[in-house]
Write an enzyme that holds these catalytic residues in place. Sequence first.
Site, PDB file in Angstrom:
ATOM      1  N   TYR A  32       0.766  -1.244  -0.040  1.00 31.36           N
ATOM      2  CA  TYR A  32      -0.129   0.002  -0.150  1.00 31.36           C
ATOM      3  C   TYR A  32       0.786   1.196   0.050  1.00 31.36           C
ATOM      4  O   TYR A  32       1.847   1.351   0.289  1.00 31.36           O
ATOM      5  CB  TYR A  32      -1.022   0.073   1.238  1.00 31.36           C
ATOM      6  CG  TYR A  32      -0.293   0.417   2.477  1.00 31.36           C
ATOM      7  CD1 TYR A  32       0.348  -0.569   3.134  1.00 31.36           C
ATOM      8  CD2 TYR A  32      -0.558   1.406   3.272  1.00 31.36           C
ATOM      9  CE1 TYR A  32       1.020  -0.392   4.511  1.00 31.36           C
ATOM     10  CE2 TYR A  32      -0.139   1.740   4.393  1.00 31.36           C
ATOM     11  CZ  TYR A  32       0.693   1.082   5.209  1.00 31.36           C
ATOM     12  OH  TYR A  32       1.294   1.200   6.198  1.00 31.36           O
ATOM     13  N   ARG A  51       8.221   4.098  -4.623  1.00 31.43           N
ATOM     14  CA  ARG A  51       8.465   3.062  -3.527  1.00 31.43           C
ATOM     15  C   ARG A  51       7.455   1.864  -3.783  1.00 31.43           C
ATOM     16  O   ARG A  51       7.853   0.760  -3.358  1.00 31.43           O
ATOM     17  CB  ARG A  51       8.295   3.583  -2.095  1.00 31.43           C
ATOM     18  CG  ARG A  51       8.248   2.720  -0.952  1.00 31.43           C
ATOM     19  CD  ARG A  51       8.329   3.288   0.088  1.00 31.43           C
ATOM     20  NE  ARG A  51       6.922   3.862   0.400  1.00 31.43           N
ATOM     21  CZ  ARG A  51       6.497   4.726   1.412  1.00 31.43           C
ATOM     22  NH1 ARG A  51       7.659   5.087   2.385  1.00 31.43           N
ATOM     23  NH2 ARG A  51       5.473   5.120   1.724  1.00 31.43           N
ATOM     24  N   ARG A 100      -8.129 -20.481  -1.839  1.00 30.77           N
ATOM     25  CA  ARG A 100      -6.768 -20.446  -0.916  1.00 30.77           C
ATOM     26  C   ARG A 100      -6.079 -21.466  -1.249  1.00 30.77           C
ATOM     27  O   ARG A 100      -6.218 -22.758  -1.236  1.00 30.77           O
ATOM     28  CB  ARG A 100      -7.587 -20.527   0.574  1.00 30.77           C
ATOM     29  CG  ARG A 100      -6.241 -20.257   1.553  1.00 30.77           C
ATOM     30  CD  ARG A 100      -6.926 -20.338   2.948  1.00 30.77           C
ATOM     31  NE  ARG A 100      -5.994 -19.968   3.834  1.00 30.77           N
ATOM     32  CZ  ARG A 100      -5.165 -20.677   4.507  1.00 30.77           C
ATOM     33  NH1 ARG A 100      -5.364 -21.963   4.245  1.00 30.77           N
ATOM     34  NH2 ARG A 100      -4.396 -20.324   5.625  1.00 30.77           N
ATOM     35  N   LYS A 150       6.493  -2.113   1.847  1.00 31.31           N
ATOM     36  CA  LYS A 150       5.417  -1.529   2.605  1.00 31.31           C
ATOM     37  C   LYS A 150       3.999  -2.271   2.340  1.00 31.31           C
ATOM     38  O   LYS A 150       3.038  -2.012   1.686  1.00 31.31           O
ATOM     39  CB  LYS A 150       4.916  -0.114   1.807  1.00 31.31           C
ATOM     40  CG  LYS A 150       4.038   0.854   2.880  1.00 31.31           C
ATOM     41  CD  LYS A 150       4.080   2.188   2.497  1.00 31.31           C
ATOM     42  CE  LYS A 150       3.096   3.172   3.121  1.00 31.31           C
ATOM     43  NZ  LYS A 150       3.261   2.951   4.696  1.00 31.31           N
ATOM     44  N   GLU A 182      11.625   2.420  14.529  1.00 30.02           N
ATOM     45  CA  GLU A 182      10.521   3.443  13.951  1.00 30.02           C
ATOM     46  C   GLU A 182       9.417   3.471  14.802  1.00 30.02           C
ATOM     47  O   GLU A 182       9.176   2.722  15.681  1.00 30.02           O
ATOM     48  CB  GLU A 182      10.401   3.172  12.466  1.00 30.02           C
ATOM     49  CG  GLU A 182       9.871   2.058  12.016  1.00 30.02           C
ATOM     50  CD  GLU A 182       9.737   1.596  10.644  1.00 30.02           C
ATOM     51  OE1 GLU A 182       9.673   2.515   9.707  1.00 30.02           O
ATOM     52  OE2 GLU A 182       9.691   0.425  10.300  1.00 30.02           O
ATOM     53  N   LEU A 206      11.052   1.199   7.270  1.00 29.93           N
ATOM     54  CA  LEU A 206      10.492   1.629   6.077  1.00 29.93           C
ATOM     55  C   LEU A 206      11.062   2.664   5.785  1.00 29.93           C
ATOM     56  O   LEU A 206      11.540   3.459   6.314  1.00 29.93           O
ATOM     57  CB  LEU A 206       8.907   2.071   6.159  1.00 29.93           C
ATOM     58  CG  LEU A 206       8.129   2.222   4.795  1.00 29.93           C
ATOM     59  CD1 LEU A 206       8.119   1.106   4.065  1.00 29.93           C
ATOM     60  CD2 LEU A 206       6.756   3.033   5.069  1.00 29.93           C
TER      61      LEU A 206
HETATM   62  N1  PDD Z   1       2.748   5.148   7.240  1.00 29.07           N
HETATM   63  N2  PDD Z   1       7.281   3.683   8.923  1.00 29.07           N
HETATM   64  C1  PDD Z   1       6.099   2.971   8.938  1.00 29.07           C
HETATM   65  C2  PDD Z   1       6.349   1.705   9.518  1.00 29.07           C
HETATM   66  C3  PDD Z   1       5.212   3.531   8.376  1.00 29.07           C
HETATM   67  O1  PDD Z   1       4.004   2.812   8.247  1.00 29.07           O
HETATM   68  C4  PDD Z   1       5.150   4.714   7.722  1.00 29.07           C
HETATM   69  C5  PDD Z   1       4.022   5.271   6.920  1.00 29.07           C
HETATM   70  C6  PDD Z   1       6.328   5.391   7.719  1.00 29.07           C
HETATM   71  C7  PDD Z   1       6.688   6.750   7.159  1.00 29.07           C
HETATM   72  O2  PDD Z   1       6.621   6.733   5.706  1.00 29.07           O
HETATM   73  P1  PDD Z   1       6.067   7.968   4.760  1.00 29.07           P
HETATM   74  O3  PDD Z   1       7.095   9.131   5.136  1.00 29.07           O
HETATM   75  O4  PDD Z   1       6.500   7.551   3.478  1.00 29.07           O
HETATM   76  O5  PDD Z   1       4.763   8.139   4.820  1.00 29.07           O
HETATM   77  C8  PDD Z   1       7.520   4.795   8.407  1.00 29.07           C
HETATM   78  C9  PDD Z   1       1.485   5.404   6.695  1.00 29.07           C
HETATM   79  C10 PDD Z   1       1.398   6.834   6.864  1.00 29.07           C
HETATM   80  C11 PDD Z   1       0.269   4.676   6.987  1.00 29.07           C
HETATM   81  O6  PDD Z   1       0.428   3.868   7.291  1.00 29.07           O
HETATM   82  O7  PDD Z   1      -0.800   5.142   7.245  1.00 29.07           O
END
Ligand code: PDD
Length: 286
Positions: A32, A51, A100, A150, A182, A206
């Site tokens: 996503y 990405r 499945r 992601k 993170e 990420l």
């Molecule tokens: N999340 N680390 C993780 C685990 C994340 O899920 C996200 C983003 C980030 C930041 O990445 P970016 O700057 O590209 O948004 C870091 C999104 C916003 C979400 O899950 O809603």
Amino acid sequence: MRIVYVNGDYLPETEAKVSIFDRGFLMADGVYEVTSVLGGKLIDFDGHAVRLERSLRELDMKMPMAKDALLEVHRELVRLNGIDEGMIYLQITRGAPGDRDFVFPDPETTAPTVVLFTQNKPGLADSPAAKKGMRVISIEDIRWGRRDIKTVQLLYPSMGKMMAKKAGADDAWMVQDGFVTEGTSNNAYIVKGNKIITRALSNDILHGITRAAVLRFAREAQMEVEERNFTLDEAKAADEAFITSASTFVMPVVEIDGVSLGDGTPGRVAPRLREIYLEESRKAAV
Ligand code: PDD
């Protein structure tokens, strides 16, 4: 009613359907992206598209459409839903093979499922939380080893948010071998003097699109950036801390595990970076 995008169609959200055999639903076999919208325009679209392609490639999937076409779908959803400030959520799964099976289906016969929807968030940029700062707790990072992809496998981050909520905090920072990886849905930073410290890129985190932009703006503003591991203790003793993500931009952190940072206010560096990020991103928005 919200208009969403499913596999080529723009539909009211109540009419949009995905198969119960979809591998996103059965196996979290999908990726996503979340792209923010400010002033009706997309922030960092290119970074998110690049990405996305990488996440798909790492899982042996292909971009279902060219980047230009994807941009048009994003723009059309913004237009159809009249979004001024908010987010666009995009999800691509390996599709629905009709049963499945752990084995990946043949991509020639099973098309990916592509879903996009908008989230309207008036006041996203002028957030009161950014003025107050947020409080985080620390939790063990027990996620899988490919956090650079992601994927929609977000159970542990959801549990982390719940642990934070239960503890009366806003979010959780995850810790592995004593070092902060993170936040549950954001990248984590500490500030010492004029130095911004954040974990270097690897499969452990990420590769945030907001992170890349913020570090570039910080360097351009002659701030010192150090990409290295930092411990939870180092974070608790820091002058400031903050997080970045597409949905929060730059958000100050004022407390970690009940320990106030600096004087317990957002400080100097994080609010400045937020200001620069918003200003520059609005200028470059598409
Ligand atoms: N999340 N680390 C993780 C685990 C994340 O899920 C996200 C983003 C980030 C930041 O990445 P970016 O700057 O590209 O948004 C870091 C999104 C916003 C979400 O899950 O809603």
